[in-house]
Design a protein around this motif. Structure first.
Motif, PDB file in Angstrom:
ATOM      1  N   GLU A 125      10.628   2.720  21.390  1.00  0.00           N
ATOM      2  CA  GLU A 125      11.088   1.427  21.908  1.00  0.00           C
ATOM      3  C   GLU A 125      12.348   0.961  21.177  1.00  0.00           C
ATOM      4  N   GLY A 126      13.068   0.069  21.805  1.00  0.00           N
ATOM      5  CA  GLY A 126      14.267  -0.484  21.201  1.00  0.00           C
ATOM      6  C   GLY A 126      13.947  -1.311  19.961  1.00  0.00           C
ATOM      7  N   LEU A 127      14.788  -1.202  18.974  1.00  0.00           N
ATOM      8  CA  LEU A 127      14.590  -1.918  17.714  1.00  0.00           C
ATOM      9  C   LEU A 127      14.905  -3.403  17.889  1.00  0.00           C
ATOM     10  N   LEU A 128      13.967  -4.256  17.490  1.00  0.00           N
ATOM     11  CA  LEU A 128      14.154  -5.709  17.557  1.00  0.00           C
ATOM     12  C   LEU A 128      14.544  -6.292  16.207  1.00  0.00           C
ATOM     13  N   GLY A 129      14.135  -5.632  15.137  1.00  0.00           N
ATOM     14  CA  GLY A 129      14.432  -6.151  13.804  1.00  0.00           C
ATOM     15  C   GLY A 129      13.965  -5.217  12.716  1.00  0.00           C
ATOM     16  N   ILE A 130      14.318  -5.587  11.509  1.00  0.00           N
ATOM     17  CA  ILE A 130      13.976  -4.812  10.312  1.00  0.00           C
ATOM     18  C   ILE A 130      13.513  -5.780   9.237  1.00  0.00           C
ATOM     19  N   ALA A 131      12.487  -5.392   8.499  1.00  0.00           N
ATOM     20  CA  ALA A 131      12.057  -6.156   7.327  1.00  0.00           C
ATOM     21  C   ALA A 131      12.035  -5.197   6.144  1.00  0.00           C
ATOM     22  N   THR A 132      12.646  -5.596   5.059  1.00  0.00           N
ATOM     23  CA  THR A 132      12.698  -4.763   3.858  1.00  0.00           C
ATOM     24  C   THR A 132      11.848  -5.389   2.756  1.00  0.00           C
ATOM     25  N   SER A 148       0.802  -1.227   0.000  1.00  0.00           N
ATOM     26  CA  SER A 148       0.000   0.000   0.000  1.00  0.00           C
ATOM     27  C   SER A 148       0.836   1.280   0.000  1.00  0.00           C
ATOM     28  N   ASN A 149       2.156   1.147   0.129  1.00  0.00           N
ATOM     29  CA  ASN A 149       3.020   2.332   0.161  1.00  0.00           C
ATOM     30  C   ASN A 149       4.256   2.065  -0.689  1.00  0.00           C
ATOM     31  N   GLU A 150       4.267   2.568  -1.901  1.00  0.00           N
ATOM     32  CA  GLU A 150       5.349   2.246  -2.840  1.00  0.00           C
ATOM     33  C   GLU A 150       6.702   2.823  -2.454  1.00  0.00           C
ATOM     34  N   ILE A 151       6.743   3.843  -1.586  1.00  0.00           N
ATOM     35  CA  ILE A 151       8.052   4.384  -1.183  1.00  0.00           C
ATOM     36  C   ILE A 151       8.558   3.784   0.127  1.00  0.00           C
ATOM     37  N   LEU A 152       7.775   2.894   0.738  1.00  0.00           N
ATOM     38  CA  LEU A 152       8.190   2.260   1.984  1.00  0.00           C
ATOM     39  C   LEU A 152       9.418   1.384   1.722  1.00  0.00           C
ATOM     40  N   GLU A 153      10.470   1.618   2.500  1.00  0.00           N
ATOM     41  CA  GLU A 153      11.709   0.869   2.333  1.00  0.00           C
ATOM     42  C   GLU A 153      11.923  -0.165   3.431  1.00  0.00           C
ATOM     43  N   ALA A 154      11.349   0.111   4.631  1.00  0.00           N
ATOM     44  CA  ALA A 154      11.589  -0.803   5.735  1.00  0.00           C
ATOM     45  C   ALA A 154      10.454  -0.766   6.747  1.00  0.00           C
ATOM     46  N   VAL A 155      10.194  -1.924   7.315  1.00  0.00           N
ATOM     47  CA  VAL A 155       9.297  -2.042   8.461  1.00  0.00           C
ATOM     48  C   VAL A 155      10.212  -2.295   9.651  1.00  0.00           C
ATOM     49  N   LEU A 156      10.126  -1.425  10.649  1.00  0.00           N
ATOM     50  CA  LEU A 156      10.971  -1.512  11.829  1.00  0.00           C
ATOM     51  C   LEU A 156      10.164  -2.167  12.949  1.00  0.00           C
ATOM     52  N   ILE A 157      10.710  -3.195  13.530  1.00  0.00           N
ATOM     53  CA  ILE A 157       9.978  -4.005  14.510  1.00  0.00           C
ATOM     54  C   ILE A 157      10.449  -3.679  15.926  1.00  0.00           C
ATOM     55  N   THR A 158       9.490  -3.298  16.764  1.00  0.00           N
ATOM     56  CA  THR A 158       9.746  -3.068  18.187  1.00  0.00           C
ATOM     57  C   THR A 158       8.736  -3.894  18.977  1.00  0.00           C
ATOM     58  N   ALA A 159       8.878  -3.919  20.286  1.00  0.00           N
ATOM     59  CA  ALA A 159       7.971  -4.724  21.115  1.00  0.00           C
ATOM     60  C   ALA A 159       6.514  -4.327  20.899  1.00  0.00           C
ATOM     61  N   GLY A 160       6.226  -3.033  20.932  1.00  0.00           N
ATOM     62  CA  GLY A 160       4.842  -2.583  20.807  1.00  0.00           C
ATOM     63  C   GLY A 160       4.561  -1.731  19.594  1.00  0.00           C
ATOM     64  N   GLY A 161       5.522  -1.636  18.680  1.00  0.00           N
ATOM     65  CA  GLY A 161       5.314  -0.857  17.465  1.00  0.00           C
ATOM     66  C   GLY A 161       5.517   0.633  17.640  1.00  0.00           C
ATOM     67  N   LYS A 162       6.213   1.021  18.710  1.00  0.00           N
ATOM     68  CA  LYS A 162       6.444   2.444  18.985  1.00  0.00           C
ATOM     69  C   LYS A 162       7.877   2.835  18.661  1.00  0.00           C
ATOM     70  N   GLU A 163       8.024   4.017  18.099  1.00  0.00           N
ATOM     71  CA  GLU A 163       9.334   4.531  17.716  1.00  0.00           C
ATOM     72  C   GLU A 163      10.263   4.689  18.925  1.00  0.00           C
TER      73      GLU A 163
END
Length: 78
Positions: free
Chosen positions: A63-70, A46-61
């Motif tokens: 919070e500490g980063l747990l992972g990245i999905a590209t 749904s977002n053609e310019i999205l480069e990464a999904v950043l994964i945290t415990a609760g989805g909040k910026e």
């Protein structure tokens, strides 16, 4: 890069100036650790310019980063 074929002279342009003039756009999205893979894929769809999904415990910026999905990660899931 060749100087003879370049349409723009960049020898005296600092990177800071280029970045300042760059269009401001959000190319990442935070999600919680329990977000389903299909939902993450949907974000890229749904977002053609999205480069990464950043994964945290609760989805909040904040919070500490747990992972990245590209996009690459999503394309190579089995």
């Amino acid at each position: 890069m060749t100087h003879r074929l370049s349409l723009v002279e960049l020898d005296d342009v600092p990177v800071k100036q280029v970045l300042h003039n760059e269009e401001k756009r959000k190319t990442y999205h935070f999600v919680g650790r329990n977000t389903h893979v299909d939902d993450a894929r949907g974000l890229f769809s749904s977002n053609e310019i999205l480069e990464a999904v950043l994964i945290t415990a609760g989805g909040k910026e904040s919070e500490g980063l747990l992972g990245i999905a590209t996009r690459w990660d999503m394309l190579h899931l089995k």
